[in-house]
Write an enzyme that holds these catalytic residues in place. Structure first.
Site, short mmCIF file in Angstrom:
data_model
loop_
_atom_site.label_atom_id
_atom_site.label_comp_id
_atom_site.label_asym_id
_atom_site.label_seq_id
_atom_site.Cartn_x
_atom_site.Cartn_y
_atom_site.Cartn_z
N CYS A 76 -3.51 1.25 6.68
CA CYS A 76 -3.73 0.70 8.03
C CYS A 76 -4.20 1.76 9.01
O CYS A 76 -4.77 1.44 10.03
CB CYS A 76 -2.45 0.05 8.52
SG CYS A 76 -1.05 1.18 8.44
N GLU A 124 4.19 -4.73 12.40
CA GLU A 124 3.32 -3.57 12.14
C GLU A 124 2.11 -4.09 11.39
O GLU A 124 2.19 -4.37 10.20
CB GLU A 124 4.06 -2.54 11.27
CG GLU A 124 5.23 -1.88 11.96
CD GLU A 124 4.78 -0.94 13.07
OE1 GLU A 124 3.72 -0.31 12.93
OE2 GLU A 124 5.48 -0.87 14.08
N ASN A 159 0.81 -1.24 0.00
CA ASN A 159 0.00 0.00 0.00
C ASN A 159 0.84 1.28 0.00
O ASN A 159 0.43 2.29 -0.54
CB ASN A 159 -1.05 -0.01 1.11
CG ASN A 159 -0.48 -0.24 2.48
OD1 ASN A 159 0.70 -0.55 2.63
ND2 ASN A 159 -1.30 -0.10 3.49
N ARG A 165 10.92 2.98 6.08
CA ARG A 165 10.62 3.08 7.52
C ARG A 165 11.19 1.89 8.28
O ARG A 165 11.42 1.94 9.47
CB ARG A 165 9.09 3.14 7.69
CG ARG A 165 8.62 3.80 8.96
CD ARG A 165 7.13 3.96 8.97
NE ARG A 165 6.44 2.71 9.26
CZ ARG A 165 5.11 2.59 9.34
NH1 ARG A 165 4.34 3.64 9.11
NH2 ARG A 165 4.55 1.44 9.61
N GLU A 187 7.82 1.83 14.67
CA GLU A 187 8.66 2.29 13.56
C GLU A 187 8.67 3.82 13.57
O GLU A 187 7.70 4.45 13.99
CB GLU A 187 8.13 1.75 12.23
CG GLU A 187 8.34 0.24 12.12
CD GLU A 187 8.15 -0.31 10.72
OE1 GLU A 187 7.42 0.29 9.91
OE2 GLU A 187 8.74 -1.37 10.44
P1 NAD Z 1 -0.33 -9.41 3.79
O1 NAD Z 1 -0.07 -9.83 5.19
O2 NAD Z 1 -1.12 -10.31 2.93
O3 NAD Z 1 1.04 -9.16 2.99
C1 NAD Z 1 2.07 -8.35 3.51
C2 NAD Z 1 3.40 -8.96 3.10
O4 NAD Z 1 3.48 -10.28 3.63
C3 NAD Z 1 3.59 -9.09 1.60
O5 NAD Z 1 4.95 -8.91 1.28
C4 NAD Z 1 3.19 -10.53 1.34
O6 NAD Z 1 3.80 -11.08 0.19
C5 NAD Z 1 3.70 -11.21 2.58
N1 NAD Z 1 2.98 -12.45 2.91
C6 NAD Z 1 1.69 -12.75 2.66
N2 NAD Z 1 1.42 -14.02 3.09
C7 NAD Z 1 2.56 -14.47 3.64
C8 NAD Z 1 2.93 -15.70 4.25
N3 NAD Z 1 2.06 -16.70 4.39
N4 NAD Z 1 4.20 -15.84 4.68
C9 NAD Z 1 5.07 -14.82 4.58
N5 NAD Z 1 4.80 -13.66 3.99
C10 NAD Z 1 3.56 -13.46 3.54
O7 NAD Z 1 -0.98 -7.98 3.87
P2 NAD Z 1 -1.43 -7.08 2.67
O8 NAD Z 1 -2.84 -7.40 2.39
O9 NAD Z 1 -0.47 -7.12 1.56
O10 NAD Z 1 -1.28 -5.65 3.35
C11 NAD Z 1 -2.30 -5.06 4.01
C12 NAD Z 1 -2.18 -5.27 5.51
O11 NAD Z 1 -1.02 -4.62 6.00
C13 NAD Z 1 -3.34 -4.62 6.22
O12 NAD Z 1 -3.77 -5.42 7.28
C14 NAD Z 1 -2.71 -3.32 6.72
O13 NAD Z 1 -3.39 -2.74 7.79
C15 NAD Z 1 -1.34 -3.76 7.08
N6 NAD Z 1 -0.43 -2.61 7.14
C16 NAD Z 1 0.00 -2.20 8.37
C17 NAD Z 1 0.84 -1.09 8.47
C18 NAD Z 1 1.33 -0.59 9.81
O14 NAD Z 1 2.13 0.33 9.84
N7 NAD Z 1 0.87 -1.15 10.91
C19 NAD Z 1 1.22 -0.42 7.31
C20 NAD Z 1 0.76 -0.86 6.08
C21 NAD Z 1 -0.07 -1.98 6.01
#
Ligand code: NAD
Length: 475
Positions: free
Chosen positions: A277, A242, A143, A151, A455
């Protein structure tokens, strides 16, 4: 991919899709176990030297990398826009902001102070040192393709750690541009490596299995965060998580109404069209101003222009994938079936400029209830959920009724209320009368299931450092 200071190809590639056009944007190297093993070995070999040079020297390289990113800001913004879909101007702002983490942590690295501790014995001296954790396996989401990377890796590199990064499969090009900026700045081979992959699991499996990887820095969903925590218990790896958010916004009847409407709409729609997020997920408005607020809010949202990120004037781009659009639409239809009232939007956009990409109409819903899925889960799309409340006590109880604890917002002009409410909200971040979110200088992170660690800010560096205690007997 970028491993040990070299651009690496594999026989295998996957198609990267532009979410604004649905077209293939690039063919990306599809890495797996073999590549991640090479990258971890490179990071392991580079670590002792990188950890030993002074923080000032590491910082100088990071500052050069920032200058390189700034010099190429337009080009990198274009990549962000093409692979993520967000409007070009928003992409540019992200690139400018994300590069700032490099210089912030370059400076913070020079202030990684230990302590001299008063000793309870006349013949013993006590002190602490901060030292880098070691090799870090980093995993980032799509995103904010640039910001989520800098970060995380800027503090890791400033602390003296070496890094293997696996960016999201949907946004690898921005990550590779950041690798180029670091490489051109003189980052030694092996200090920063990138393994791109369609399937993240073989990469994370190697991060988890190899004892060389001492820490996992993850930003993404709660489910994957929990899995990583569970699996990393086997080697007690350090973790920084995060995770997702379900931000409540509390608009009190003493707020500046015009300002509140503008800023709440911005928190909801102007950050990747709601795929953030820290986006407003539940917008609680006090009874007395509820009707006026809703009318003005709907008018504001109607004014937003949706379309592909390259079109001038566009404020909201597509969702990241077709699956993401379907998930948002299902949530909206479910809410409607439960009795929620759609005031605006509530459907995919499939015509004109929006015909080919994964667009969704900016949507405003009211009449929902706190225990419905739309209130309990992250919406992660351009859908605003408006609820009304009566008292401060009631809205605090409702706002805190969530497993999430990342961001929250309050709009009021009453100072005493600001103090009471900011202290009572069980969230890692509280924005007061603000619609823009955090800065480099302030830490961000979650309470409850929204994560572990922080972070940004001073705290961001400490995540990547161990405290060593030294006791010297001087007799
Ligand atoms: P996601 O967990 O599906 O993917 C995030 C990352 O993890 C990607 O690189 C993905 O390839 C990897 N991933 C996915 N499945 C995995 C697995 N089984 N094993 C290892 N790696 C894996 O999340 P998303 O849908 O891509 O991102 C959105 C989520 O991220 C939302 O929940 C959002 O709130 C959160 N987010 C949090 C912050 C924060 O600062 N807290 C910032 C941005 C996004």
């Amino acid at each position: 991919m970028f491993i040990n200071g070299q651009w690496v190809e594999t026989g295998k590639t996957y198609d990267l899709i532009n979410p604004g056009t649905g077209e293939i944007l690039a063919k990306v190297a599809d890495g797996g176990t073999q590549e991640v093993k090479l990258a971890i070995a490179a990071a392991r070999d580079a670590f002792p030297k990188w950890a030993k040079i002074s923080a000032k020297e590491r910082g100088a390289i990071l500052k050069k990398a920032e200058a390189n990113m700034l010099a190429r800001a337009d080009e990198i913004a274009h990549l962000v826009m093409q692979e993520n879909g967000k409007p070009l101007e928003e992409a540019k702002q992200e690139v400018l902001f994300s590069s700032g983490y490099l210089s912030w942590f370059a400076e913070e690295g020079r202030r990684a102070y230990g302590e001299t501790i008063p000793s309870p014995f006349g013949h013993k001296r006590l002190m602490t040192l901060l030292q880098p954790v070691g090799v870090v396996g980093a995993i980032t989401p799509w995103n904010f393709p640039a910001n989520m990377i800098t970060r995380k890796i800027a503090p890791a590199l400033a602390a003296g750690c070496t890094v293997v990064l696996k960016p999201a499969d949907t946004t690898p090009l921005t990550a590779l541009a950041i690798a180029q900026a670091l490489h051109d700045a003189g980052t030694p081979p092996g200090v920063f490596n990138i393994v791109t992959a369609k399937d993240p699991r073989p990469v994370s499996a190697e991060f988890l299995a190899d004892p060389v990887v001492r820490m996992i820095g993850f930003t993404g969903s709660i489910g994957v965060g929990k899995m990583l925590m569970e699996q990393s218990a086997k080697q007690l790896k350090k973790l920084s998580l995060e995770l997702g958010g379900n931000a409540p916004v509390l608009v009190f009847d003493d707020a500046d109404l015009h300002q509140a409407v503008e800023r709440v709409a911005a928190i909801k729609f102007m950050r990747v069209g709601g795929e953030s997020c820290i986006c407003a997920n539940r917008i609680y408005v006090q009874e007395k101003i509820y009707k006026t607020f809703v009318a003005k809010f709907v008018e504001k949202v109607k004014s937003y222009k949706v379309g592909p990120g390259h079109k001038p004037g566009v404020q909201i781009g597509p969702l990241i994938t077709q699956a993401a659009r379907e998930r948002v639409d299902q949530l909206v239809q479910q809410t409607k079936a439960q009795g929620g009232k759609i005031l605006l939007g509530g459907h995919p956009l499939t015509e004109g400029d929006c015909a080919k990409g994964f667009f969704y109409a900016p949507t405003v819903i009211e009449g929902t209830q706190d225990d419905w899925p739309i209130c309990q889960n992250e919406i992660f799309g351009p859908v605003a959920n408006l609820l009304s409340f009566s008292t401060e006590e009631e809205v605090l109880q409702r706002a805190n009724h969530s497993n999430y604890g990342l961001a929250s917002y309050v709009f009021t002009r009453d100072l005493a209320r600001t103090m009471r409410v900011t202290e009572a909200l069980q969230y890692g971040f509280v924005g007061v009368n603000d619609g823009e979110g955090y800065t480099h200088e302030i830490p961000i992170g979650g309470f409850k299931e929204s994560g572990i660690g922080r972070e940004g800010g001073r705290e961001g560096l400490r995540e990547y450092m161990e405290v060593k205690s030294i006791l010297t007997n001087i007799l």
